[in-house]
Design a protein around this motif. Sequence first.
Motif, PDB file in Angstrom:
ATOM      1  N   GLU A 108      -0.156   0.741 -14.738  1.00 37.88           N
ATOM      2  CA  GLU A 108      -1.115  -0.170 -15.372  1.00 37.88           C
ATOM      3  C   GLU A 108      -1.650  -1.201 -14.390  1.00 37.88           C
ATOM      4  N   LEU A 109      -0.791  -1.695 -13.507  1.00 33.66           N
ATOM      5  CA  LEU A 109      -1.194  -2.765 -12.599  1.00 33.66           C
ATOM      6  C   LEU A 109      -2.009  -2.239 -11.421  1.00 33.66           C
ATOM      7  N   PHE A 110      -1.673  -1.042 -10.951  1.00 36.88           N
ATOM      8  CA  PHE A 110      -2.345  -0.487  -9.776  1.00 36.88           C
ATOM      9  C   PHE A 110      -3.444   0.515 -10.127  1.00 36.88           C
ATOM     10  N   GLY A 111      -3.506   0.927 -11.382  1.00 39.55           N
ATOM     11  CA  GLY A 111      -4.547   1.860 -11.798  1.00 39.55           C
ATOM     12  C   GLY A 111      -4.412   3.241 -11.180  1.00 39.55           C
ATOM     13  N   ILE A 112      -3.169   3.714 -11.069  1.00 40.19           N
ATOM     14  CA  ILE A 112      -2.911   5.028 -10.473  1.00 40.19           C
ATOM     15  C   ILE A 112      -2.148   5.894 -11.481  1.00 40.19           C
ATOM     16  N   GLY A 125       5.420  11.021   6.508  1.00 42.28           N
ATOM     17  CA  GLY A 125       4.681   9.920   7.104  1.00 42.28           C
ATOM     18  C   GLY A 125       4.029   8.978   6.108  1.00 42.28           C
ATOM     19  N   LYS A 126       4.244   9.206   4.821  1.00 43.70           N
ATOM     20  CA  LYS A 126       3.619   8.395   3.773  1.00 43.70           C
ATOM     21  C   LYS A 126       4.607   7.368   3.211  1.00 43.70           C
ATOM     22  N   THR A 127       4.081   6.469   2.369  1.00 38.52           N
ATOM     23  CA  THR A 127       4.903   5.515   1.627  1.00 38.52           C
ATOM     24  C   THR A 127       4.916   5.936   0.165  1.00 38.52           C
ATOM     25  N   ILE A 128       6.100   6.107  -0.379  1.00 46.74           N
ATOM     26  CA  ILE A 128       6.277   6.696  -1.704  1.00 46.74           C
ATOM     27  C   ILE A 128       7.068   5.744  -2.579  1.00 46.74           C
ATOM     28  N   LEU A 129       6.624   5.551  -3.811  1.00 48.71           N
ATOM     29  CA  LEU A 129       7.408   4.839  -4.818  1.00 48.71           C
ATOM     30  C   LEU A 129       8.068   5.875  -5.719  1.00 48.71           C
ATOM     31  N   LEU A 130       9.322   5.629  -6.084  1.00 44.46           N
ATOM     32  CA  LEU A 130      10.071   6.595  -6.873  1.00 44.46           C
ATOM     33  C   LEU A 130      10.921   5.838  -7.889  1.00 44.46           C
ATOM     34  N   VAL A 131      10.673   6.064  -9.179  1.00 44.01           N
ATOM     35  CA  VAL A 131      11.403   5.379 -10.246  1.00 44.01           C
ATOM     36  C   VAL A 131      12.427   6.343 -10.838  1.00 44.01           C
ATOM     37  N   SER A 132      13.690   5.931 -10.809  1.00 39.87           N
ATOM     38  CA  SER A 132      14.744   6.839 -11.257  1.00 39.87           C
ATOM     39  C   SER A 132      15.883   6.034 -11.873  1.00 39.87           C
ATOM     40  N   HIS A 133      17.121   6.496 -11.654  1.00 34.14           N
ATOM     41  CA  HIS A 133      18.283   6.011 -12.389  1.00 34.14           C
ATOM     42  C   HIS A 133      19.399   5.589 -11.446  1.00 34.14           C
ATOM     43  N   GLY A 134      20.359   4.823 -11.981  1.00 35.93           N
ATOM     44  CA  GLY A 134      21.424   4.280 -11.157  1.00 35.93           C
ATOM     45  C   GLY A 134      22.213   5.329 -10.401  1.00 35.93           C
ATOM     46  N   GLY A 135      22.655   6.373 -11.098  1.00 36.22           N
ATOM     47  CA  GLY A 135      23.424   7.415 -10.448  1.00 36.22           C
ATOM     48  C   GLY A 135      22.608   8.194  -9.439  1.00 36.22           C
ATOM     49  N   ASP A 161       8.648   4.564 -18.514  1.00 33.55           N
ATOM     50  CA  ASP A 161       8.056   3.306 -18.972  1.00 33.55           C
ATOM     51  C   ASP A 161       8.116   2.232 -17.884  1.00 33.55           C
ATOM     52  N   THR A 162       9.148   2.263 -17.056  1.00 32.10           N
ATOM     53  CA  THR A 162       9.206   1.351 -15.911  1.00 32.10           C
ATOM     54  C   THR A 162       8.090   1.681 -14.927  1.00 32.10           C
ATOM     55  N   ALA A 163       7.914   2.965 -14.651  1.00 32.00           N
ATOM     56  CA  ALA A 163       6.835   3.401 -13.755  1.00 32.00           C
ATOM     57  C   ALA A 163       5.473   3.042 -14.329  1.00 32.00           C
ATOM     58  N   ILE A 200       0.864  -1.177   0.000  1.00 32.97           N
ATOM     59  CA  ILE A 200       0.000   0.000   0.000  1.00 32.97           C
ATOM     60  C   ILE A 200       0.902   1.229   0.000  1.00 32.97           C
ATOM     61  N   PHE A 201       0.765   2.080  -1.006  1.00 27.61           N
ATOM     62  CA  PHE A 201       1.583   3.288  -1.089  1.00 27.61           C
ATOM     63  C   PHE A 201       0.689   4.475  -1.427  1.00 27.61           C
ATOM     64  N   ASP A 202       1.228   5.655  -1.195  1.00 30.37           N
ATOM     65  CA  ASP A 202       0.431   6.872  -1.315  1.00 30.37           C
ATOM     66  C   ASP A 202       0.649   7.635  -2.602  1.00 30.37           C
ATOM     67  N   VAL A 203       1.834   7.521  -3.187  1.00 27.23           N
ATOM     68  CA  VAL A 203       2.142   8.304  -4.388  1.00 27.23           C
ATOM     69  C   VAL A 203       3.284   7.643  -5.150  1.00 27.23           C
ATOM     70  N   LEU A 204       3.280   7.832  -6.463  1.00 23.51           N
ATOM     71  CA  LEU A 204       4.315   7.301  -7.345  1.00 23.51           C
ATOM     72  C   LEU A 204       4.954   8.462  -8.098  1.00 23.51           C
ATOM     73  N   TYR A 205       6.281   8.568  -7.991  1.00 16.01           N
ATOM     74  CA  TYR A 205       7.048   9.559  -8.731  1.00 16.01           C
ATOM     75  C   TYR A 205       7.914   8.861  -9.764  1.00 16.01           C
TER      76      TYR A 205
END
Length: 215
Positions: A72-76, A146-156, A65-67, A51-56
């Motif tokens: 697509e799977l979570f409908g957010i 206080g939230k749970t956040i997903l963040l898609v980024s890069h190696g560096g 495209d990874t995000a 369960i997460f609150d926001v996706l960056y």
Amino acid sequence: MPTTKLCLIRHGETTWNAERRLQGHTDIPLNAKGILQARQMAQALKNANLIFDVLYTSDLKRAADTANAIVELFGIEAKVDSTLRERHFGALQGLSIQEAPLVQPAIWQAHIARDLEHELEGGESIQQFALRVQTVLDKIQAQHSGKTILLVSHGGTLDMMYRIASKQALSTERVASVPNASLNWITHQQDDGWSIERWADTRHLEGPALEGVDL
């Protein structure tokens, strides 16, 4: 005291990753393996009932495209933020780690020596990059305390976040592994700041994932 949790996700594999080529701000799409990795990563989050609150996501295609596999799977919806981009590698962008020492020997030497002020001829210095990452990390934490956040980024970028959370000096050699489509958790508490919770989790992937060279 609220704890902010960030799941940092590196984008899936690209052709330039496989060629060990420095991407930086060059907008390279996922390859077929990277698309599959993104789907496996998103499914693992679903299977874990996360369960997460926001996706960056970074605006570069390989991250977006990874995000999108999560979207697509979570409908957010994903919040797109260009400050989550990889470091700009200037004259080194597009060169493989075999080519760079031959084509741009002085700039390559500054890069591997981690010269903190060198901008790599039109790129970002390590200090500039660190400030950009620290600023966006602080902004996201302040907006979603206080939230749970997903963040898609890069190696560096994720390596820089590891340095921030672990208080690793900018001048020191990389110690964190940042594989494609890996899950990496950091947490923030008001009094203690950032800390590493789990790092470089690729159990959800079929087969090995490549390390980042954009570091």
